[in-house]
Scaffold this active site. Structure first.
Site, PDB file in Angstrom:
ATOM      1  N   ALA A  99       0.866  -1.177   0.000  1.00 18.29           N
ATOM      2  CA  ALA A  99       0.000   0.000   0.000  1.00 18.29           C
ATOM      3  C   ALA A  99       0.904   1.229   0.000  1.00 18.29           C
ATOM      4  O   ALA A  99       2.079   1.143   0.360  1.00 18.29           O
ATOM      5  CB  ALA A  99      -0.876  -0.029   1.243  1.00 18.29           C
ATOM      6  N   GLY A 113       0.513  -5.098   0.651  1.00 12.03           N
ATOM      7  CA  GLY A 113      -0.657  -5.057  -0.228  1.00 12.03           C
ATOM      8  C   GLY A 113      -0.359  -5.623  -1.611  1.00 12.03           C
ATOM      9  O   GLY A 113      -1.262  -6.132  -2.285  1.00 12.03           O
ATOM     10  N   GLU A 143      -0.785  -9.190  -1.303  1.00  9.53           N
ATOM     11  CA  GLU A 143      -2.213  -9.420  -1.024  1.00  9.53           C
ATOM     12  C   GLU A 143      -3.050  -9.314  -2.301  1.00  9.53           C
ATOM     13  O   GLU A 143      -4.036 -10.027  -2.455  1.00  9.53           O
ATOM     14  CB  GLU A 143      -2.691  -8.433   0.041  1.00  9.53           C
ATOM     15  N   GLU A 153       4.388  -5.908   6.832  1.00  6.05           N
ATOM     16  CA  GLU A 153       3.660  -4.846   7.545  1.00  6.05           C
ATOM     17  C   GLU A 153       4.043  -4.740   9.017  1.00  6.05           C
ATOM     18  O   GLU A 153       4.064  -3.654   9.592  1.00  6.05           O
ATOM     19  CB  GLU A 153       2.142  -5.085   7.441  1.00  6.05           C
TER      20      GLU A 153
HETATM   21  C1  3H9 Z   1       0.651  -2.345   3.400  1.00  5.63           C
HETATM   22  O1  3H9 Z   1       0.855  -2.809   2.335  1.00  5.63           O
HETATM   23  C2  3H9 Z   1      -0.679  -2.399   4.110  1.00  5.63           C
HETATM   24  C3  3H9 Z   1      -1.622  -3.425   3.531  1.00  5.63           C
HETATM   25  O2  3H9 Z   1      -1.409  -4.682   4.114  1.00  5.63           O
HETATM   26  C4  3H9 Z   1      -3.055  -3.056   3.803  1.00  5.63           C
HETATM   27  C5  3H9 Z   1      -3.570  -1.908   3.067  1.00  5.63           C
HETATM   28  C6  3H9 Z   1      -5.051  -1.692   3.238  1.00  5.63           C
HETATM   29  N1  3H9 Z   1       4.634   3.494   0.052  1.00  5.63           N
HETATM   30  O3  3H9 Z   1      13.446   1.889   0.521  1.00  5.63           O
HETATM   31  P1  3H9 Z   1      13.837   2.672  -0.697  1.00  5.63           P
HETATM   32  C7  3H9 Z   1       9.421   4.975  -1.097  1.00  5.63           C
HETATM   33  S1  3H9 Z   1       1.867  -1.490   4.239  1.00  5.63           S
HETATM   34  C8  3H9 Z   1       5.115   4.702  -0.244  1.00  5.63           C
HETATM   35  O4  3H9 Z   1      14.894   3.685  -0.547  1.00  5.63           O
HETATM   36  P2  3H9 Z   1      14.866   0.262  -1.890  1.00  5.63           P
HETATM   37  C9  3H9 Z   1      10.483   5.317  -0.068  1.00  5.63           C
HETATM   38  O5  3H9 Z   1       9.959   6.158   0.943  1.00  5.63           O
HETATM   39  C10 3H9 Z   1       3.235  -1.514   3.133  1.00  5.63           C
HETATM   40  N2  3H9 Z   1       6.411   4.955  -0.512  1.00  5.63           N
HETATM   41  O6  3H9 Z   1      14.204   1.705  -1.917  1.00  5.63           O
HETATM   42  C11 3H9 Z   1      11.515   6.000  -0.937  1.00  5.63           C
HETATM   43  O7  3H9 Z   1      11.053   7.319  -1.174  1.00  5.63           O
HETATM   44  P3  3H9 Z   1      12.091   8.520  -1.327  1.00  5.63           P
HETATM   45  C12 3H9 Z   1       3.900  -2.822   3.042  1.00  5.63           C
HETATM   46  C13 3H9 Z   1       7.247   3.929  -0.459  1.00  5.63           C
HETATM   47  O8  3H9 Z   1      15.013  -0.132  -3.283  1.00  5.63           O
HETATM   48  C14 3H9 Z   1      11.435   5.222  -2.252  1.00  5.63           C
HETATM   49  O9  3H9 Z   1      10.156   4.580  -2.229  1.00  5.63           O
HETATM   50  N3  3H9 Z   1       5.122  -2.689   2.290  1.00  5.63           N
HETATM   51  C15 3H9 Z   1       6.829   2.625  -0.154  1.00  5.63           C
HETATM   52  O10 3H9 Z   1      16.050   0.255  -0.973  1.00  5.63           O
HETATM   53  C16 3H9 Z   1      12.505   4.179  -2.405  1.00  5.63           C
HETATM   54  O11 3H9 Z   1      12.500   3.356  -1.237  1.00  5.63           O
HETATM   55  C17 3H9 Z   1       6.288  -2.404   2.874  1.00  5.63           C
HETATM   56  O12 3H9 Z   1       6.373  -2.309   4.067  1.00  5.63           O
HETATM   57  C18 3H9 Z   1       5.453   2.426   0.123  1.00  5.63           C
HETATM   58  N4  3H9 Z   1       4.947   1.205   0.412  1.00  5.63           N
HETATM   59  O13 3H9 Z   1      13.784  -0.679  -1.191  1.00  5.63           O
HETATM   60  C19 3H9 Z   1       7.475  -2.203   1.964  1.00  5.63           C
HETATM   61  N5  3H9 Z   1       7.895   1.801  -0.167  1.00  5.63           N
HETATM   62  O14 3H9 Z   1      12.928   8.182  -2.516  1.00  5.63           O
HETATM   63  C20 3H9 Z   1       8.181  -0.928   2.329  1.00  5.63           C
HETATM   64  C21 3H9 Z   1       8.957   2.558  -0.497  1.00  5.63           C
HETATM   65  O15 3H9 Z   1      11.228   9.705  -1.446  1.00  5.63           O
HETATM   66  N6  3H9 Z   1       9.255  -0.621   1.418  1.00  5.63           N
HETATM   67  N7  3H9 Z   1       8.577   3.842  -0.676  1.00  5.63           N
HETATM   68  O16 3H9 Z   1      12.898   8.507  -0.038  1.00  5.63           O
HETATM   69  C22 3H9 Z   1      10.444  -1.245   1.431  1.00  5.63           C
HETATM   70  O17 3H9 Z   1      10.675  -2.145   2.206  1.00  5.63           O
HETATM   71  C23 3H9 Z   1      11.492  -0.780   0.466  1.00  5.63           C
HETATM   72  O18 3H9 Z   1      11.174   0.540   0.120  1.00  5.63           O
HETATM   73  C24 3H9 Z   1      11.601  -1.609  -0.826  1.00  5.63           C
HETATM   74  C25 3H9 Z   1      12.562  -0.912  -1.813  1.00  5.63           C
HETATM   75  C26 3H9 Z   1      12.131  -3.002  -0.439  1.00  5.63           C
HETATM   76  C27 3H9 Z   1      10.246  -1.741  -1.476  1.00  5.63           C
END
Ligand code: 3H9
Length: 692
Positions: free
Chosen positions: A63, A102, A105, A125
């Site tokens: 999400a 998400g 999901e 999450e």
């Molecule tokens: C969820 O899904 C809830 C659901 O179950 C229910 C919903 C109803 N959203 O980490 P990076 C941005 S909760 C918005 O440096 P990498 C991040 O802030 C979510 N922005 O890259 C950064 O921005 P900026 C569950 C996001 O390659 C840029 O992307 N998912 C999101 O080292 C690059 O990020 C997670 O918890 C997001 N979801 O790693 C995954 N994700 O450039 C969370 C990233 O402005 N994310 N950004 O600073 C991660 O673990 C890592 O970002 C990922 C990439 C592995 C994806």
């Protein structure tokens, strides 16, 4: 039609390609685009099957976290999921990069999933203080079984594509373009008339845990052992248990309620702050994104002591070879021996294989003499923490290191400019301060000297990330960010003993708050003799600690310090209480009862005050940087978001007032609120307002 979701009808297979940089989060434009195309596909007779794929480096990463806490924008993710799941035409998820939260999901609602071998599929999450709130806790156990689902949801660690195939989480693996692979799979599904399976309809993998609840209980116990104070892991487990107790729809509804409870709770807000602060910290002020880091292939670590050994392990764990340099054979073999023992202990616990131990040890080349740093692209000095010794090493490094090599010092508080000044290349000198144990702690404080070149800072940040550390660039001052704040706390800890508190009382207040240990247990672990010697050199006194050392109590290493040790367990010692009483008598002081509230405020508020000074002096660029230092370097509980974030939740006005009160009460003007803190408190503002 949507800009973000492109549709291409390839002879009956509608390939939807989502392009929403940087990580294809499921933000409103993505949900809208998917909903539009899925709706029209249902009534379009030319469409026989739908493929959902993503452009860029990844499938959906979850999400859009930036939307949390804001009014929801339709369609919500669940509406899109229902469209997919109830589609009368096969829907195939073609995954590459990450399918997280998400994202997974959504894939779990598709009738078929295919993935690249290297993709990461998971529900992380819990790390944001949340639970999978789009059916993940109800669908994943139905696909991979209860025990694996508990591991993936409560632990938050993803599985790779190959493991996903073995688990039955995906139907196939592919190489190359996701859209094309999805199209090929869709044709196969149509040709073979594969039934449209909905994950929600098949409970067979739940049966073992339904018959034997202990399977679930054991899996949860194993995963929550280290969940100290966190609410999300337990909430995740509870939601998974609904699959055993309720029909699918009811479980979904209960999951939703728990998700919203966590989303609006204080812990998740703090953990989301940490997520964004960590990413902000990697952006270095004054160093634009186009500054290219220098190439680092060969690394030399100088000093095979505790820090040098831990740093070496961090590099080799990431597959980076290290030349480990010492001055004498016995010190080198001792250092290498400790590293090997550490790896063998990890292997004995099942963390790595025996082959991994060999492989990692094989990446370390032990050498005697600084000459062996000659070819290194990065030299990391981790010798004794004395300016004269550091200078001596840097003079020698200057003479032998190749041009352009980055010369880094692991100093924890010394002046990096003074160290750099003995070289003819101060632009190449930088601090890289690791935290003990360096192979475990994630923080790396990168200290910017007055002359450090931008590409050297960029190199230090890049290499820290490569070895899975969290880099924070800080300015040069005594103790930098972390230890400077620690020193402000230590002063108060000592003062509290001199007023009547006991070490165990002070420590307990902080561990109750969620820190892994209090200041006195920490001193015992580090060894009291180190500080004692350095105080003697500088002519400084610390009444109680000095008295302990004079009595031969150096901490854990001698079995006695602020506590006595039974094995590794710290036990309050009546002898220490007696020693404190005697010391106070000699000083002409009387003990008084100190409340836990006072202890808390006098330990934590001065840290915040020092943080405010650090911000004002621009030693830290953002309040969030200080939070990251304390969360990853000192175990500040992530659910309290770091000291500066925590200060905002308490209110700066209250903190300023209490500091002023203690300044007067104890006659210590350094406790008066720092100008920045006072200014923000008076204006009714927060530290967060500085970063906005
Ligand atoms: C969820 O899904 C809830 C659901 O179950 C229910 C919903 C109803 N959203 O980490 P990076 C941005 S909760 C918005 O440096 P990498 C991040 O802030 C979510 N922005 O890259 C950064 O921005 P900026 C569950 C996001 O390659 C840029 O992307 N998912 C999101 O080292 C690059 O990020 C997670 O918890 C997001 N979801 O790693 C995954 N994700 O450039 C969370 C990233 O402005 N994310 N950004 O600073 C991660 O673990 C890592 O970002 C990922 C990439 C592995 C994806």
């Amino acid at each position: 039609m949507s800009e973000v979701v492109k549709a291409d009808n390839r002879e009956g297979i509608l390939v939807l390609t989502v392009d929403y940089p940087p990580v294809n989060a499921l933000g409103a434009p993505v949900r809208q685009g998917l909903a539009e195309h899925l709706t029209s596909a249902q009534s379009d007779n030319s469409v026989k099957a739908v493929v959902i794929a993503c452009a860029g480096r990844s499938f959906f990463s979850g999400a859009d976290i930036r939307e949390f806490g804001k009014p929801p924008q339709p369609p919500v993710l669940r509406d899109v999921q229902v469209m997919i799941e109830n589609s009368t035409k096969p829907v195939i998820a073609a995954i590459h990069g990450n399918a997280l939260g998400g994202g997974l999901e959504v894939a779990l609602c598709c009738h078929f999933r295919i993935t690249t071998k290297s993709a990461k599929l998971g529900l992380p999450e819990v790390k944001l203080g949340l639970l999978p709130g789009a059916g993940g806790t109800q669908r994943l156990p139905r696909v991979v079984g209860i025990e694996k689902a508990v591991q993936m949801i409560v632990g938050g660690e993803p599985v790779a594509g190959t493991e996903a195939l073995a688990l039955g989480l995906v139907n196939d693996v592919f190489d190359g373009d996701p859209g094309r692979a999805g199209e090929a799979f869709a044709r196969r599904a149509l040709a073979e008339k594969m039934p449209l399976k909905r994950v929600r309809d098949d409970d067979s993998k739940l049966q073992p845990a339904k018959a034997n609840r202990q399977l679930f209980n054991d899996a949860v116990a194993a995963m929550t052992r280290r969940a100290r104070g966190l609410v999300a892991p337990l909430a995740c487990a509870e939601c998974i248990s609904y699959t055993l107790d309720y029909p699918f729809e009811k479980g979904l509804q209960l999951e939703r309620e728990k998700f919203l409870e966590l989303l609006n709770g204080e812990q998740s807000k703090a953990q989301r702050h940490v997520f964004f602060a960590e990413r902000a910290a990697a952006k270095v002020e004054g160093v634009s994104a186009d500054v290219k880091p220098r190439t680092v292939e060969r690394v030399a670590v100088i000093g095979a002591g505790t820090m040098g050994g831990g740093i070496t392990m961090s590099f080799v764990n990431a597959g980076v070879p290290v030349t480990l340099i010492e001055v004498a054979e016995d010190a080198l073999s001792r250092g290498l021996g400790v590293i090997k023992k550490n790896y063998e202990a990890t292997a004995a616990r099942g963390g790595i294989s025996a082959a991994d131990v060999q492989k990692r040890m094989g990446l370390i080349t032990g050498k005697i003499g600084l000459d062996h740093a000659r070819d290194a692209d990065l030299v990391l000095e981790a010798v004794f923490e004395t300016m004269a010794i550091k200078k001596d090493v840097f003079v020698k490094l200057d003479a032998i290191a190749k041009p352009g090599a980055v010369l880094a010092s692991n100093t924890s508080y010394l002046n990096i400019d003074e160290i750099a000044s003995v070289t003819k290349r101060p632009q190449d000198v930088v601090g890289m301060h690791f935290f003990s144990p360096a192979n475990v702690m994630k923080l790396c404080e990168i200290v910017r000297g007055a002359k450090t070149a931008p590409d050297v800072l960029a190199t230090a940040v890049a290499i820290a990330k490569r070895i899975a550390k969290v880099p924070v660039v800080v300015g040069n001052c005594d103790g930098f960010v972390g230890n400077r704040i620690l020193a402000s706390r230590a002063k108060q800890a000592e003062e509290l003993l001199l007023e009547g508190a006991l070490p165990q009382q002070v420590d307990a207040v902080l561990t109750k708050f969620g820190l892994p240990m209090g200041p006195f247990a920490m001193s015992d672990l580090a060894g009291l003799d180190v500080g004692w010697r350095s105080r003697k050199d500088r002519g400084i006194k610390s009444e109680i600690a000095d008295a302990l050392c004079e009595a031969g109590r150096f901490g854990q290493k001698t079995g006695k310090g602020f506590y006595k040790y039974e094995g590794r367990a710290a036990v309050p010692d009546p002898d220490v209480e007696r020693l404190i009483d005697e010391t106070l008598q000699k000083m002409g002081r009387k003990r008084r009862a100190v409340s836990d509230d006072e202890i808390f405020e006098r330990m934590v508020y001065p840290m915040i005050n020092e943080g405010a000074r650090i911000l004002q002096e621009k030693i830290a660029a953002r309040p969030g940087d200080i939070d990251i230092v304390w969360v990853y370097g000192y175990g500040w509980p992530v659910y309290h978001g770091g000291p500066m974030y925590y200060a905002d939740t308490v209110g700066l006005k209250k903190i300023a007032e209490r500091l002023s009160h203690y300044a007067k009460e104890t006659g210590n003007p350094s406790l008066e609120p720092a100008p920045l803190l006072k200014q923000l408190a008076d204006a009714g503002k927060t530290f967060a307002s500085l970063a906005a």
